[in-house]
Design an enzyme around this catalytic site. Structure first.
Site, PDB file in Angstrom:
ATOM      1  N   PRO A 146      26.538 -20.206 -11.844  1.00 53.84           N
ATOM      2  CA  PRO A 146      27.405 -20.655 -10.780  1.00 53.84           C
ATOM      3  C   PRO A 146      26.378 -21.117  -9.503  1.00 53.84           C
ATOM      4  O   PRO A 146      26.707 -20.052  -8.304  1.00 53.84           O
ATOM      5  CB  PRO A 146      28.303 -19.294 -10.435  1.00 53.84           C
ATOM      6  CG  PRO A 146      27.305 -18.224 -10.922  1.00 53.84           C
ATOM      7  CD  PRO A 146      26.580 -18.760 -12.045  1.00 53.84           C
ATOM      8  N   CYS A 147      25.862 -22.144  -9.456  1.00 55.99           N
ATOM      9  CA  CYS A 147      24.964 -22.411  -8.372  1.00 55.99           C
ATOM     10  C   CYS A 147      26.005 -22.651  -7.066  1.00 55.99           C
ATOM     11  O   CYS A 147      25.621 -22.713  -6.026  1.00 55.99           O
ATOM     12  CB  CYS A 147      24.109 -23.492  -8.379  1.00 55.99           C
ATOM     13  SG  CYS A 147      24.999 -24.899  -9.312  1.00 55.99           S
TER      14      CYS A 147
END
Length: 190
Positions: A146-147
């Site tokens: 989950p950048c």
């Protein structure tokens, strides 16, 4: 996901699937997920980008483990508080530093955020913040890694290389209930 032109379940392939943010795609191999892609403008563009990224893979029906990854990813993008840590990623060919950044990003809980500097500190020093941003910009597993939960120091979204840019990042954070600057989201009216 449409069945037209798809091959039966196989040990390697890719699939396009619908989410609340648009059509995403996922590619897999025998050792796990090899790539995930956030939406392009439409399903055809999403499919074309996946085919360009993984030309050796054919569109296929996902095996049960990949189907579970698709279901979990779809639920997380819709706001379910899932961390997706159970999804196995095939990181062969991913540089070691990037793997370390992705491992930290995967531990950020839905609805929470960290800064590039905080991730860099965990890796050894704030001077690595730019390298953290570059690694996240090359993330082949978004949103499983989950950048979108990593922000600039002042709570601004910072860069986001996925289609839709910073607006897409903020929409995903909104769906998770995150309020990085402590203020109401632009999307609360929707």
């Amino acid at each position: 996901m449409t069945d037209a032109g798809m091959q039966p379940e196989c040990p390697a392939g890719f699939a396009v699937f619908e989410t609340v943010i648009g059509p995403c795609s996922i590619a897999w191999g025998e050792r796990g997920i090899v790539g995930v892609q956030l939406p392009e403008r439409d399903e055809a563009l999403t499919r074309a980008r996946m085919q360009a990224s993984f030309p050796a893979l054919a569109e296929a029906l996902p095996p049960p483990s990949v189907r579970a990854a698709i279901d979990a990813t779809t639920a997380m993008l819709a706001g379910a508080p899932l961390d997706l840590l159970e999804i196995v990623l095939d990181e062969e060919g991913v540089p070691e530093f990037h793997r370390r950044v992705y491992a930290i990003a995967r531990r950020i809980r839905p609805g929470q955020t960290r800064t590039y500097g905080e991730v860099a500190e965990e890796l050894g020093g704030k001077g690595l913040a730019r390298a953290v941003g570059q690694a996240l910009g090359r993330n082949p597993f978004a949103p499983i890694v989950p950048c979108h939960r990593v922000l600039a120091a002042d709570g601004r979204p910072g860069g986001f290389s996925a289609p839709g840019g910073a607006l897409a990042k903020m929409r995903m954070l909104h769906n998770e209930g995150a309020r990085p600057t402590g203020t109401a989201s632009l999307f609360d009216a929707f």
